[in-house]
Motif scaffolding. Structure first.
Motif, mmCIF file in Angstrom:
data_model
loop_
_atom_site.group_PDB
_atom_site.id
_atom_site.type_symbol
_atom_site.label_atom_id
_atom_site.label_comp_id
_atom_site.label_asym_id
_atom_site.label_seq_id
_atom_site.Cartn_x
_atom_site.Cartn_y
_atom_site.Cartn_z
ATOM 1 N N GLU A 228 -10.201 6.231 -5.335
ATOM 2 C CA GLU A 228 -9.582 7.385 -4.671
ATOM 3 C C GLU A 228 -8.414 6.898 -3.841
ATOM 4 O O GLU A 228 -8.589 6.054 -2.967
ATOM 5 C CB GLU A 228 -10.621 8.084 -3.790
ATOM 6 N N GLY A 229 -7.222 7.407 -4.119
ATOM 7 C CA GLY A 229 -6.026 6.976 -3.408
ATOM 8 C C GLY A 229 -5.874 7.535 -2.008
ATOM 9 O O GLY A 229 -5.205 6.942 -1.180
ATOM 10 N N ASN A 230 -6.502 8.659 -1.728
ATOM 11 C CA ASN A 230 -6.389 9.287 -0.416
ATOM 12 C C ASN A 230 -7.441 8.696 0.524
ATOM 13 O O ASN A 230 -8.636 8.840 0.283
ATOM 14 C CB ASN A 230 -6.570 10.804 -0.555
ATOM 15 N N GLN A 231 -6.991 8.041 1.575
ATOM 16 C CA GLN A 231 -7.901 7.332 2.492
ATOM 17 C C GLN A 231 -8.937 8.265 3.120
ATOM 18 O O GLN A 231 -10.096 7.909 3.258
ATOM 19 C CB GLN A 231 -7.092 6.638 3.584
ATOM 20 N N ASP A 232 -8.534 9.480 3.491
ATOM 21 C CA ASP A 232 -9.470 10.429 4.098
ATOM 22 C C ASP A 232 -10.567 10.824 3.114
ATOM 23 O O ASP A 232 -11.752 10.815 3.448
ATOM 24 C CB ASP A 232 -8.748 11.693 4.588
ATOM 25 N N PHE A 233 -10.163 11.182 1.887
ATOM 26 C CA PHE A 233 -11.157 11.554 0.876
ATOM 27 C C PHE A 233 -12.052 10.366 0.538
ATOM 28 O O PHE A 233 -13.251 10.503 0.359
ATOM 29 C CB PHE A 233 -10.493 12.061 -0.405
ATOM 30 N N LEU B 204 -4.579 9.493 -9.691
ATOM 31 C CA LEU B 204 -4.278 8.276 -8.932
ATOM 32 C C LEU B 204 -2.768 8.036 -8.935
ATOM 33 O O LEU B 204 -2.058 8.520 -9.821
ATOM 34 C CB LEU B 204 -4.997 7.072 -9.546
ATOM 35 N N SER B 205 -2.299 7.257 -7.985
ATOM 36 C CA SER B 205 -0.851 7.035 -7.876
ATOM 37 C C SER B 205 -0.312 6.076 -8.932
ATOM 38 O O SER B 205 0.856 6.160 -9.308
ATOM 39 C CB SER B 205 -0.506 6.524 -6.485
ATOM 40 N N ASP B 206 -1.143 5.154 -9.426
ATOM 41 C CA ASP B 206 -0.607 4.153 -10.354
ATOM 42 C C ASP B 206 -0.956 4.418 -11.816
ATOM 43 O O ASP B 206 -0.110 4.315 -12.691
ATOM 44 C CB ASP B 206 -1.040 2.746 -9.942
ATOM 45 N N ILE B 207 -2.199 4.740 -12.107
ATOM 46 C CA ILE B 207 -2.675 4.935 -13.473
ATOM 47 C C ILE B 207 -3.504 6.217 -13.476
ATOM 48 O O ILE B 207 -4.357 6.382 -12.606
ATOM 49 C CB ILE B 207 -3.591 3.764 -13.929
#
Length: 130
Positions: free
Chosen positions: A16-21, A63-66
């Motif tokens: 998960e890219g979002n730190q809060d989630f 996701l931000s990369d893949i």
């Protein structure tokens, strides 16, 4: 980060890219009897998962990369991680973005979940592990 539990409970890896989630999901799974490992990106996760294989991976579709479904495809193609159960999830998915059963099977996705709460994802994972 290492496994966030010392007991021999069910291992889950959350991508998960979002730190809060990520923190919310990790905490919710810990509270429901899982050992938890977290990654922010698909590339980081693939590398780490192949070294310490969990029972289940939960991958954010965006996701931000893949893309999440590609992360799952890559894991399913590696001999060491091919047996890992894979949940692809997304928040606020429109009809045109929903993952069909046919796409799920083709890409090795064991379950697709539209998440409106941590409980929805936990229930999906528990279903897979029955």
């Amino acid at each position: 980060k290492g496994w966030a539990s010392t007991s021999g409970l069910k291992k889950i890896f959350i991508i998960e890219g979002n730190q809060d989630f990520s923190s919310k999901l990790g905490g919710a799974f810990l509270n429901n009897g899982f050992t938890v490992n977290l990654a922010k990106s698909g590339a980081e996760a693939i590398e780490r998962i192949s070294k310490d294989v969990p029972e289940v991976v939960c991958v954010n579709m965006n996701l931000s990369d893949i893309p999440g479904e590609i992360v799952i495809q890559k894991l399913k193609r590696l001999a060491k991680t091919s047996g890992v159960k894979a949940v692809l999830y997304a928040y606020n998915v429109g009809e045109n973005e929903a993952i069909t059963d046919k796409i799920q099977r083709k890409q090795g996705i064991d379950k697709f979940v539209q998440v409106n709460s941590e409980k929805a994802l936990i229930d999906a994972v528990n279903d897979l592990l029955k």
